[in-house]
Scaffold this active site. Structure first.
Site, PDB file in Angstrom:
ATOM      1  N   CYS A 153     -27.866  38.413  13.329  1.00 19.68           N
ATOM      2  CA  CYS A 153     -26.736  37.725  13.953  1.00 19.68           C
ATOM      3  C   CYS A 153     -25.464  38.426  13.481  1.00 19.68           C
ATOM      4  O   CYS A 153     -25.134  38.407  12.295  1.00 19.68           O
ATOM      5  CB  CYS A 153     -26.776  36.256  13.514  1.00 19.68           C
ATOM      6  SG  CYS A 153     -25.460  35.275  14.203  1.00 19.68           S
ATOM      7  N   CYS A 157     -12.736  26.446  18.454  1.00 20.57           N
ATOM      8  CA  CYS A 157     -13.638  25.378  18.893  1.00 20.57           C
ATOM      9  C   CYS A 157     -13.721  24.334  17.774  1.00 20.57           C
ATOM     10  O   CYS A 157     -13.803  24.679  16.597  1.00 20.57           O
ATOM     11  CB  CYS A 157     -15.018  25.938  19.218  1.00 20.57           C
ATOM     12  SG  CYS A 157     -14.951  27.146  20.547  1.00 20.57           S
ATOM     13  N   CYS A 164     -16.678  24.411  14.964  1.00 22.16           N
ATOM     14  CA  CYS A 164     -17.101  25.717  14.434  1.00 22.16           C
ATOM     15  C   CYS A 164     -16.290  26.119  13.211  1.00 22.16           C
ATOM     16  O   CYS A 164     -15.057  26.152  13.256  1.00 22.16           O
ATOM     17  CB  CYS A 164     -16.961  26.773  15.541  1.00 22.16           C
ATOM     18  SG  CYS A 164     -17.236  28.452  14.964  1.00 22.16           S
TER      19      CYS A 164
HETATM   20  N1  SAH Z   1     -17.969  33.137  19.859  1.00 22.54           N
HETATM   21  C1  SAH Z   1     -19.239  33.197  20.437  1.00 22.54           C
HETATM   22  C2  SAH Z   1     -20.328  33.665  19.492  1.00 22.54           C
HETATM   23  C3  SAH Z   1     -20.321  33.074  18.080  1.00 22.54           C
HETATM   24  S1  SAH Z   1     -20.759  31.403  17.840  1.00 22.54           S
HETATM   25  C4  SAH Z   1     -19.616  31.886  21.060  1.00 22.54           C
HETATM   26  O1  SAH Z   1     -18.949  30.901  20.812  1.00 22.54           O
HETATM   27  O2  SAH Z   1     -20.562  31.871  21.839  1.00 22.54           O
HETATM   28  C5  SAH Z   1     -22.533  31.343  17.966  1.00 22.54           C
HETATM   29  C6  SAH Z   1     -23.077  29.986  18.429  1.00 22.54           C
HETATM   30  O3  SAH Z   1     -23.061  28.983  17.384  1.00 22.54           O
HETATM   31  C7  SAH Z   1     -22.259  29.415  19.569  1.00 22.54           C
HETATM   32  O4  SAH Z   1     -23.073  28.885  20.558  1.00 22.54           O
HETATM   33  C8  SAH Z   1     -21.482  28.337  18.854  1.00 22.54           C
HETATM   34  O5  SAH Z   1     -20.984  27.414  19.748  1.00 22.54           O
HETATM   35  C9  SAH Z   1     -22.495  27.795  17.887  1.00 22.54           C
HETATM   36  N2  SAH Z   1     -21.893  26.983  16.821  1.00 22.54           N
HETATM   37  C10 SAH Z   1     -20.643  27.083  16.327  1.00 22.54           C
HETATM   38  N3  SAH Z   1     -20.443  26.158  15.371  1.00 22.54           N
HETATM   39  C11 SAH Z   1     -21.598  25.468  15.237  1.00 22.54           C
HETATM   40  C12 SAH Z   1     -22.027  24.409  14.379  1.00 22.54           C
HETATM   41  N4  SAH Z   1     -21.216  23.895  13.450  1.00 22.54           N
HETATM   42  N5  SAH Z   1     -23.287  23.961  14.507  1.00 22.54           N
HETATM   43  C13 SAH Z   1     -24.127  24.510  15.405  1.00 22.54           C
HETATM   44  N6  SAH Z   1     -23.785  25.508  16.238  1.00 22.54           N
HETATM   45  C14 SAH Z   1     -22.521  25.991  16.158  1.00 22.54           C
HETATM   46 FE1  SF4 Z   2     -15.648  29.004  19.350  1.00 25.74          FE
HETATM   47 FE2  SF4 Z   2     -16.592  29.600  16.916  1.00 25.74          FE
HETATM   48 FE3  SF4 Z   2     -17.470  30.987  19.076  1.00 25.74          FE
HETATM   49 FE4  SF4 Z   2     -14.949  31.298  18.181  1.00 25.74          FE
HETATM   50  S1  SF4 Z   2     -16.831  31.821  17.058  1.00 25.74           S
HETATM   51  S2  SF4 Z   2     -15.558  31.026  20.303  1.00 25.74           S
HETATM   52  S3  SF4 Z   2     -14.410  29.244  17.478  1.00 25.74           S
HETATM   53  S4  SF4 Z   2     -17.794  28.806  18.636  1.00 25.74           S
END
Ligand code: SAH
Ligand code: SF4
Length: 377
Positions: free
Chosen positions: A99, A110, A113
């Protein structure tokens, strides 16, 4: 290390050297793990000397490797300015998924996250992105063997820190190296870009690569998605799914599907009515669904979905005919689970200010690869 085949060939052409030299160097770096020109013994001595004067092969600096009780490994890289990024390796049977991060932090904020909560510092260079794969492959001894069966890194997902489509050119170059026969040679089914929905960049992606696509959907309607994924206010669900579908339709392989990532958060998006709405939303889209139980972290008040709600949600989707898997939580004892990657980010966005996408600039720009520009709101 981050130069694509075209860029490496152009670099060698400046010396009057032919394409096969570029390919030789590419193999040394990515297949044999060699960064010292002196060790590239099939290059002439003169060329090696010249290369030493004008170039270097640099990998990102590995700070630390943490190993989880379940076999998951987390690599921490120092990327300058007091910043660090993370890469996670997840072994599962004969599959090993890496990853990979694309940015130092993330500007998209978000609400669920950890990376988003850290703010944004900068894009990673291509060498820092492909360098994560290089380091992992090297540390598992993969670069000492030509035998594909001995590969430890069999899959790569751009699901680490950052939004890959906001660092377009470096991410595309790196992903194309992952799939290149003279580099890591992974099939396009095993290299996945995950995006939260930067639609103007997604609209251009098929011009440059054919990686597998995952969409971070997380909601069955715009109202909920606006609160979880703020970029949805700019590119709502219908627009995003339309763009994703156009991407997939340009792939020659008719059986390809979009992966829908759906993080289940207690009482936010895990109810039967959400599952019903999701089924209706996706009924005509070629998808498989990956449910991710929310992983808590200390800056968030959201709670993990209950086991009962998770299984009920999954069953409803399966009964409706969708291939639906649940992502098991791995490596949470070393904070390596989804959404827990926070590295170390010196935030340059001053968080109170929002960054917004200058989509118009991107759309106006011709067919060149122009990274989506971030401008202050
Ligand atoms: N920015 C990109 C890729 C990185 S995040 C994106 O958002 O797709 C990778 C994945 O983990 C995304 O699907 C994201 O929404 C998810 N994710 C982020 N925070 C999380 C959390 N606290 N618990 C579970 N999944 C999470
Ligand atoms: Fe959203 Fe986290 Fe993916 Fe950035 S890395 S786009 S904040 S989920």
């Amino acid at each position: 290390m981050g130069l694509s085949e075209e860029k490496l060939v152009a670099f060698f052409a400046e010396f009057g050297e032919k394409k096969f030299r570029a390919i030789q160097v590419m193999k040394w770096i990515h297949q044999l793990g060699v960064t010292d020109f002196d060790e590239m013994t099939n290059l002439s001595k003169g060329l090696r000397e010249k290369l030493k004067q004008v170039a270097e092969v640099r990998a990102p600096e590995l700070m630390q490797r943490l190993d989880s009780a379940d076999g998951t490994a987390k690599f921490l890289f120092r990327v300058g300015g007091g910043n660090a990024i993370e890469t996670v390796y997840i072994p599962d049977g004969d599959r090993g998924t890496l990853c990979v991060s694309s940015q130092v932090g993330c500007s998209l904020d978000c609400s669920f996250c950890a990376t988003g909560k850290q703010g944004f510092n900068r894009d990673l260079d291509a060498f820092e992105i492909i360098g994560q794969v290089w380091h992992a492959a090297k540390s598992f001894g993969q670069l000492d063997t030509a035998n594909v069966a001995d590969r430890k890194v069999t899959n790569v997902v751009m699901m680490g820190m950052g939004e890959p489509l906001l660092n377009f050119e470096n991410v595309v170059d790196s992903m194309n190296l992952m799939m290149h026969d003279n580099a890591y040679g992974l099939s396009k089914r095993r290299v996945t870009l995950s995006t939260s929905g930067v639609v103007p960049a997604l609209d251009k992606l098929a011009d440059y690569t054919d990686v597998s696509l995952a969409i971070s959907l997380h909601a069955s309607n715009d109202e909920i998605r606006n609160t979880l994924v703020p970029i949805n206010r700019k590119y709502p669900i219908a627009v995003l799914l339309d763009s994703a579908q156009r991407y997939i339709e340009r792939m020659p392989d008719v059986r390809r599907k979009i992966t829908i990532e759906y993080t289940l958060i207690d009482k936010v998006n895990d109810r039967p009515e959400h599952a019903r709405e999701l089924i209706e939303l996706l009924k005509d889209v070629p998808v498989k669904i990956n449910l991710i139980p929310f992983n808590p972290f200390n800056l968030s008040n959201y709670k993990r979905v209950s086991e009962g709600a998770l299984r009920r949600f999954q069953k409803m989707l399966i009964d409706a005919g969708f291939t639906t898997t649940v992502r098991t939580t791995r490596g949470d004892d070393i904070d390596a689970a989804c959404g827990q990657l926070a590295g170390q980010v010196q935030d340059r966005t001053r968080r109170s200010q929002r960054y917004k996408l200058d989509a118009e600039a991107l759309i106006a720009s011709s067919s060149d690869v122009i990274p989506v520009k971030l401008v202050q709101d």
